[in-house]
Design a protein around this motif. Structure first.
Motif, PDB file in Angstrom:
ATOM      1  N   GLY A 154      -6.908  -4.113  -4.676  1.00 14.59           N
ATOM      2  CA  GLY A 154      -7.314  -5.497  -4.446  1.00 14.59           C
ATOM      3  C   GLY A 154      -8.825  -5.652  -4.473  1.00 14.59           C
ATOM      4  O   GLY A 154      -9.573  -4.723  -4.191  1.00 14.59           O
ATOM      5  N   GLY A 155      -9.265  -6.845  -4.799  1.00 13.59           N
ATOM      6  CA  GLY A 155     -10.690  -7.128  -4.864  1.00 13.59           C
ATOM      7  C   GLY A 155     -11.303  -7.247  -3.474  1.00 13.59           C
ATOM      8  O   GLY A 155     -10.661  -6.942  -2.464  1.00 13.59           O
ATOM      9  N   GLY A 171     -12.201  -8.219   0.060  1.00 15.72           N
ATOM     10  CA  GLY A 171     -11.430  -8.926   1.070  1.00 15.72           C
ATOM     11  C   GLY A 171      -9.927  -8.787   0.924  1.00 15.72           C
ATOM     12  O   GLY A 171      -9.178  -9.321   1.735  1.00 15.72           O
ATOM     13  N   ASP A 172      -9.458  -8.111  -0.108  1.00 12.30           N
ATOM     14  CA  ASP A 172      -8.025  -7.917  -0.335  1.00 12.30           C
ATOM     15  C   ASP A 172      -7.694  -6.439  -0.138  1.00 12.30           C
ATOM     16  O   ASP A 172      -8.008  -5.621  -0.995  1.00 12.30           O
ATOM     17  CB  ASP A 172      -7.649  -8.363  -1.747  1.00 12.30           C
ATOM     18  N   PRO A 173      -7.050  -6.084   0.977  1.00 12.67           N
ATOM     19  CA  PRO A 173      -6.797  -4.675   1.272  1.00 12.67           C
ATOM     20  C   PRO A 173      -5.545  -4.098   0.599  1.00 12.67           C
ATOM     21  O   PRO A 173      -5.214  -2.940   0.794  1.00 12.67           O
ATOM     22  CB  PRO A 173      -6.615  -4.684   2.788  1.00 12.67           C
ATOM     23  N   VAL A 174      -4.845  -4.900  -0.230  1.00 10.47           N
ATOM     24  CA  VAL A 174      -3.579  -4.440  -0.806  1.00 10.47           C
ATOM     25  C   VAL A 174      -3.831  -3.523  -2.002  1.00 10.47           C
ATOM     26  O   VAL A 174      -4.660  -3.803  -2.866  1.00 10.47           O
ATOM     27  CB  VAL A 174      -2.695  -5.637  -1.224  1.00 10.47           C
ATOM     28  N   ASP A 203      -1.596  -1.254  -4.958  1.00 10.77           N
ATOM     29  CA  ASP A 203      -0.311  -0.965  -5.605  1.00 10.77           C
ATOM     30  C   ASP A 203      -0.249   0.539  -5.844  1.00 10.77           C
ATOM     31  O   ASP A 203      -1.143   1.108  -6.476  1.00 10.77           O
ATOM     32  CB  ASP A 203      -0.194  -1.681  -6.945  1.00 10.77           C
ATOM     33  N   LEU A 248       3.775  -1.437  -2.167  1.00 12.59           N
ATOM     34  CA  LEU A 248       2.539  -2.108  -1.774  1.00 12.59           C
ATOM     35  C   LEU A 248       2.098  -1.578  -0.420  1.00 12.59           C
ATOM     36  O   LEU A 248       2.889  -1.516   0.516  1.00 12.59           O
ATOM     37  CB  LEU A 248       2.761  -3.622  -1.698  1.00 12.59           C
ATOM     38  N   GLU A 291      -1.338  -1.593   2.498  1.00 10.76           N
ATOM     39  CA  GLU A 291      -2.591  -2.198   2.920  1.00 10.76           C
ATOM     40  C   GLU A 291      -3.462  -1.061   3.435  1.00 10.76           C
ATOM     41  O   GLU A 291      -3.067  -0.338   4.342  1.00 10.76           O
ATOM     42  CB  GLU A 291      -2.337  -3.212   4.025  1.00 10.76           C
ATOM     43  N   LYS A 343     -11.107   2.029   1.427  1.00 11.81           N
ATOM     44  CA  LYS A 343     -10.639   1.474   0.154  1.00 11.81           C
ATOM     45  C   LYS A 343     -11.636   1.718  -0.974  1.00 11.81           C
ATOM     46  O   LYS A 343     -11.243   1.944  -2.119  1.00 11.81           O
ATOM     47  CB  LYS A 343     -10.355  -0.015   0.303  1.00 11.81           C
TER      48      LYS A 343
END
Length: 130
Positions: free
Chosen positions: A83-84, A86-89, A91, A100, A102, A107
């Motif tokens: 994820g970009g 602010g996006d902790p997800v 794959d 998925l 987090e 990261k």
């Protein structure tokens, strides 16, 4: 992910299952409306319910992606997407499926195509039909 349901615990909605991606019986909280029957096959999407804060990079192997260990379920997979800001997800390819997760910290150290491993007790299984 195609799984075989070994045991069903109605009180906490927990199922023990096995699949081609692992050995031993992994355990997950069943997130469907109805519990599956013991001894049946089901298709599920696995997710990890809690952020992963303790993971480590590993070399790709032909070993199993899910393994039952004394302190939980070891999950090993290939990072497919991150994820970009602010996006902790993230794959993660686990066996032939995508899980998925987090990532709570570190990261920035992940790289697409790299492999990581972590241990969790918080797997959730979301059933679906083909």
């Amino acid at each position: 992910m195609d799984v075989f349901v070994n045991r069903v615990g109605e009180e906490r909605r927990v199922v023990a299952f096995r699949c081609n991606a692992g050995h031993g019986a992994a355990v997950a909280r069943w997130m469907g409306d109805e519990l599956p029957e013991q001894g049946t096959q089901a298709f599920v999407e696995l997710t990890v319910a809690e952020p992963i804060s303790d993971w480590r990079p590993v070399e790709p192997t032909a070993g199993r992606a899910l393994a039952v260990e004394p302190d939980g379920i070891a999950v090993t997979g290939e990072v497919l997407a991150i994820g970009g800001p602010g996006d902790p997800v993230v794959d993660l390819r686990v066996g032939t499926d995508v899980v998925l997760i987090e990532v709570g910290c570190g990261k920035d150290e992940l790289r697409v195509g790299g492999h990581i491993s972590f241990v969790t007790f918080a797997l959730e299984a979301y059933p679906y039909s083909l």
